[in-house]
Design a protein around this motif. Structure first.
Motif, PDB file in Angstrom:
ATOM      1  N   THR A 252       0.818  -1.209   0.000  1.00  0.00           N
ATOM      2  CA  THR A 252       0.000   0.000   0.000  1.00  0.00           C
ATOM      3  C   THR A 252       0.856   1.265   0.000  1.00  0.00           C
ATOM      4  O   THR A 252       0.564   2.232  -0.717  1.00  0.00           O
ATOM      5  CB  THR A 252      -0.946  -0.015   1.208  1.00  0.00           C
ATOM      6  OG1 THR A 252      -1.806  -1.161   1.100  1.00  0.00           O
ATOM      7  CG2 THR A 252      -1.805   1.244   1.255  1.00  0.00           C
TER       8      THR A 252
ATOM      9  N   CYS B 251       0.561   4.096  -2.899  1.00  0.00           N
ATOM     10  CA  CYS B 251       0.053   5.399  -2.461  1.00  0.00           C
ATOM     11  C   CYS B 251       1.128   6.477  -2.505  1.00  0.00           C
ATOM     12  O   CYS B 251       0.839   7.645  -2.801  1.00  0.00           O
ATOM     13  CB  CYS B 251      -0.527   5.285  -1.058  1.00  0.00           C
ATOM     14  SG  CYS B 251      -2.006   4.245  -0.983  1.00  0.00           S
TER      15      CYS B 251
ATOM     16  N   GLU C  84      -5.529  -5.292   0.000  1.00  0.00           N
ATOM     17  CA  GLU C  84      -5.561  -4.129   0.877  1.00  0.00           C
ATOM     18  C   GLU C  84      -5.448  -2.851   0.056  1.00  0.00           C
ATOM     19  O   GLU C  84      -6.217  -1.899   0.244  1.00  0.00           O
ATOM     20  CB  GLU C  84      -4.419  -4.210   1.888  1.00  0.00           C
ATOM     21  CG  GLU C  84      -4.340  -3.009   2.821  1.00  0.00           C
ATOM     22  CD  GLU C  84      -3.099  -3.047   3.687  1.00  0.00           C
ATOM     23  OE1 GLU C  84      -3.087  -3.833   4.654  1.00  0.00           O
ATOM     24  OE2 GLU C  84      -2.143  -2.289   3.400  1.00  0.00           O
TER      25      GLU C  84
ATOM     26  N   VAL D 281      -8.076   0.332  -0.684  1.00  0.00           N
ATOM     27  CA  VAL D 281      -7.725   1.737  -0.466  1.00  0.00           C
ATOM     28  C   VAL D 281      -8.022   2.570  -1.713  1.00  0.00           C
ATOM     29  O   VAL D 281      -8.636   3.647  -1.636  1.00  0.00           O
ATOM     30  CB  VAL D 281      -6.238   1.865  -0.073  1.00  0.00           C
ATOM     31  CG1 VAL D 281      -5.799   3.325  -0.095  1.00  0.00           C
ATOM     32  CG2 VAL D 281      -5.989   1.243   1.296  1.00  0.00           C
TER      33      VAL D 281
ATOM     34  N   SER E 278      -3.714   5.881   4.558  1.00  0.00           N
ATOM     35  CA  SER E 278      -3.766   4.422   4.422  1.00  0.00           C
ATOM     36  C   SER E 278      -2.373   3.822   4.445  1.00  0.00           C
ATOM     37  O   SER E 278      -2.128   2.782   5.078  1.00  0.00           O
ATOM     38  CB  SER E 278      -4.473   4.044   3.111  1.00  0.00           C
ATOM     39  OG  SER E 278      -5.773   4.586   3.052  1.00  0.00           O
TER      40      SER E 278
ATOM     41  N   SER F 133      -0.948   1.266   7.237  1.00  0.00           N
ATOM     42  CA  SER F 133      -0.520  -0.059   6.779  1.00  0.00           C
ATOM     43  C   SER F 133       0.904  -0.358   7.227  1.00  0.00           C
ATOM     44  O   SER F 133       1.189  -1.413   7.786  1.00  0.00           O
ATOM     45  CB  SER F 133      -0.638  -0.128   5.257  1.00  0.00           C
ATOM     46  OG  SER F 133      -0.158  -1.362   4.765  1.00  0.00           O
TER      47      SER F 133
ATOM     48  N   TYR G 161     -11.394   2.951  10.270  1.00  0.00           N
ATOM     49  CA  TYR G 161     -10.920   2.780   8.896  1.00  0.00           C
ATOM     50  C   TYR G 161      -9.807   1.734   8.830  1.00  0.00           C
ATOM     51  O   TYR G 161      -9.776   0.898   7.917  1.00  0.00           O
ATOM     52  CB  TYR G 161     -10.422   4.110   8.322  1.00  0.00           C
ATOM     53  CG  TYR G 161      -9.796   3.944   6.961  1.00  0.00           C
ATOM     54  CD1 TYR G 161     -10.565   3.633   5.839  1.00  0.00           C
ATOM     55  CD2 TYR G 161      -8.411   4.048   6.797  1.00  0.00           C
ATOM     56  CE1 TYR G 161      -9.983   3.446   4.600  1.00  0.00           C
ATOM     57  CE2 TYR G 161      -7.824   3.866   5.558  1.00  0.00           C
ATOM     58  CZ  TYR G 161      -8.611   3.566   4.466  1.00  0.00           C
ATOM     59  OH  TYR G 161      -8.034   3.365   3.232  1.00  0.00           O
TER      60      TYR G 161
ATOM     61  N   MET H  28      -9.608  -1.651   6.518  1.00  0.00           N
ATOM     62  CA  MET H  28      -8.532  -1.817   5.547  1.00  0.00           C
ATOM     63  C   MET H  28      -7.803  -3.148   5.754  1.00  0.00           C
ATOM     64  O   MET H  28      -7.561  -3.898   4.800  1.00  0.00           O
ATOM     65  CB  MET H  28      -7.544  -0.651   5.665  1.00  0.00           C
ATOM     66  CG  MET H  28      -6.389  -0.704   4.666  1.00  0.00           C
ATOM     67  SD  MET H  28      -5.225   0.660   4.893  1.00  0.00           S
ATOM     68  CE  MET H  28      -4.442   0.189   6.444  1.00  0.00           C
TER      69      MET H  28
END
Length: 553
Positions: A18, A22, A50, A54, A382, A386, A418, A422
């Motif tokens: 992630t 991201c 995951e 997101v 996120s 993570s 959240y 996730m």
């Protein structure tokens, strides 16, 4: 940045997690707000569940896949030689080759799809085939081509008509022509009335009047009754006889099958190997839509425009896309140890001892004075949750926590609620294969002669963790062979109890774990209480143990 840079790929590591995805999206957005070139986020592999959760939650598509930054045909100067129509005459094609200094032309349809190619040798071979007197009719040659090739003038007939039968003949005298001229023939004559009239009465399909000679009204009237086309040319009979065969359309002589061609995505290295084995000089290039794009030759492969990249969340060569040594690395943003990637020139390198790359990027936004949009804030939040296991990882710093709390305010998410959603999405094994679970977050490391891989999955419940273990265990041998790794360690981390079941595979791997963590592995597993961080709690002890073993040997 230099004007030559039109696009920069922002790429995370192989088997992206992630943070890798991201960070690429978030940093590309920031760079596009403050710099000139276009920055594009890319992914170096399939995303895990995951990360998919997101992206969907915050309204993003998966970044485009990139597996190599090796220079491609698109990174060199492609000659924009336009495609030609299949009806173009060989003579016109020859003249175009002389004007453009290109000995190969590509034939395309109205949609720019490649139909064939014609090379200078094809034109030369056609010109040398002097005994093929039926070439015009066999190729259904248009009278328009004949007129243009002979620099002629149409006195009678339809320029859009075609030669459908007959041979090319030279008219001399009626006595000599009586047994040679057949219906539909194309007859080259000069100014003799008797010869012209006799050819018409023999039902010639076309008269070619050479030397610009006059044609009487009586011959024209007779030709009209017989359906005979009349063309005059300023060339003498010898020149006209040699040229008329060159009015054949290129489609009759072009290469249709077995064409050596390249996509704009073909690597320069592959193109160079193919060219070395071919006698051709020029090769067609096809774009990503399947349309003809241009031509390349060996000299074009000399001046290569390297791809420009920014690496996020990694600095290990083994974790990077292929071809990195042939690319121009512009920046590296990472929160791991300084790895094995080398650069040809100084680059912007930013590494901080924090729990997540997106924490560094959060600081970069503030330093640049760029407002973080809510959806970008959601991605960065996120990634931090993570990588730090919602602040439970020993890699988590006060800086990570502060960034996450501020990002949560921007995107409007409750952190605990959240985070649970996730992690549960990432732990879902429905319909997943062992290979998918294994590669959801897997990295390769090396120290000296030692090379090993470490994967990690984080789970909220014991049932989901045990199910993942049972799925992955039989796959380890296959994975080690595919990745060419002598040892693999896989972390099944229980987020809530902050412990890890470490699965072990490979000759001597259990001894390494025993020495590194002072535990006794059993049946290829070791329980590591309080261990949740691969970067801080797994990699350093394994590296140190392997180094010690190497020194002892």
């Amino acid at each position: 940045m230099p004007e030559a840079i039109r696009k920069v790929n922002v790429i995370g590591h192989l088997h992206p997690d992630t943070d890798s995805i991201c960070a690429a999206i978030s940093y590309a957005y920031l760079k596009n707000q403050i710099d000139e070139p276009i920055y594009e986020a890319r992914r170096a592999g399939a995303i895990n569940r995951e990360t998919a959760f997101v992206l969907k939650h915050f309204g993003f598509e998966e970044p485009p896949l990139i597996t190599s930054v090796t220079p491609q045909i698109k990174d060199i100067v492609v000659q924009k030689q336009p495609g030609i129509d299949a009806e173009m005459s060989l003579f016109a094609a020859w003249n175009m080759m002389q004007d453009t200094k290109v000995d190969t032309l590509c034939i395309t349809d109205e949609d720019k799809h490649l139909e064939g190619l014609i090379a200078v040798k094809d034109v030369a071979n056609a010109n040398m085939d002097i005994f093929d007197t039926a070439m015009l009719s066999e190729a259904q040659t248009s009278y328009k081509n004949i007129i243009e090739t002979l620099n002629g003038t149409l006195l009678l007939g339809d320029p859009n008509g075609r030669v459908t039968k007959g041979n090319v003949r030279v008219g001399t005298t009626p006595e000599m022509m009586e047994d040679t001229i057949k219906a539909g023939d194309i007859v080259l004559v000069t100014n003799r009335y008797e010869t012209q009239q006799f050819a018409v009465e023999c039902d010639a399909g076309c008269l070619v009047i050479c030397c610009g000679a006059n044609v009487s009204k009586r011959v024209i009237a007779s030709a009209e009754r017989h359906g005979c086309t009349i063309i005059t040319t300023p060339y003498d009979t010898f020149a006209a006889a040699r040229l008329i065969g060159m009015s054949v359309p290129v489609r009759a002589k072009m290469l249709r099958k077995g064409i050596l061609q390249f996509s704009v995505n073909t690597s320069v290295d592959d193109a160079r190997k193919i060219m070395a084995k071919s006698r051709h000089r020029f090769f067609p290039v096809i774009d990503e839509d399947g349309s003809y794009f241009g031509l390349v030759s060996s000299p074009n492969l000399i001046n290569i425009k390297r791809k420009h990249v920014i690496l996020v969340d990694h600095s290990e060569r083994s974790q990077a896309v292929d071809g990195l040594d042939q690319a121009e690395i512009m920046e590296i943003l990472d929160h791991h140890r300084i790895g094995t990637i080398e650069t040809n020139a100084p680059v912007y390198y930013r590494a901080e001892p924090v729990g997540c790359t997106c924490t560094i990027i959060y600081s970069a936004y503030a330093e640049a004075g760029v407002e973080i949009p809510p959806n970008i804030a959601g991605l960065m939040l996120s990634a931090i949750l993570s990588d730090t296991l919602t602040f439970r990882s020993p890699t988590c710093t006060a800086k990570d926590r502060h960034a996450a709390e501020e990002l949560a305010k921007i995107c409007g998410e409750d952190i605990e609620t959240y985070a649970d959603s996730m992690f549960e999405a990432g732990a879902d094994l429905t319909g997943r294969t062992a290979e998918e679970v294994f590669h959801q977050d897997f990295k390769v490391f090396s120290r000296g002669n030692a090379k090993f891989g470490v994967g990690q999955g984080s789970y909220m419940t014991k049932n989901s963790r045990v199910a993942a273990e049972n799925l992955v265990r039989p796959f380890l041998a296959e994975a080690a062979k595919a990745e060419e790794l002598p040892m693999i360690f896989y972390m099944f981390t229980d987020v809530k109890s902050q412990s890890t079941d470490l699965m072990i595979y490979g000759n001597g791997a259990e001894d390494v774990v025993a020495q590194a963590f002072d535990v006794t592995p059993k049946d290829g597993m070791a329980l590591l209480k309080g261990v949740v961080s691969r970067k801080k709690q797994i990699i350093p002890p394994i590296m140190a143990t392997l180094q010690k073993i190497d020194e002892d040997d």
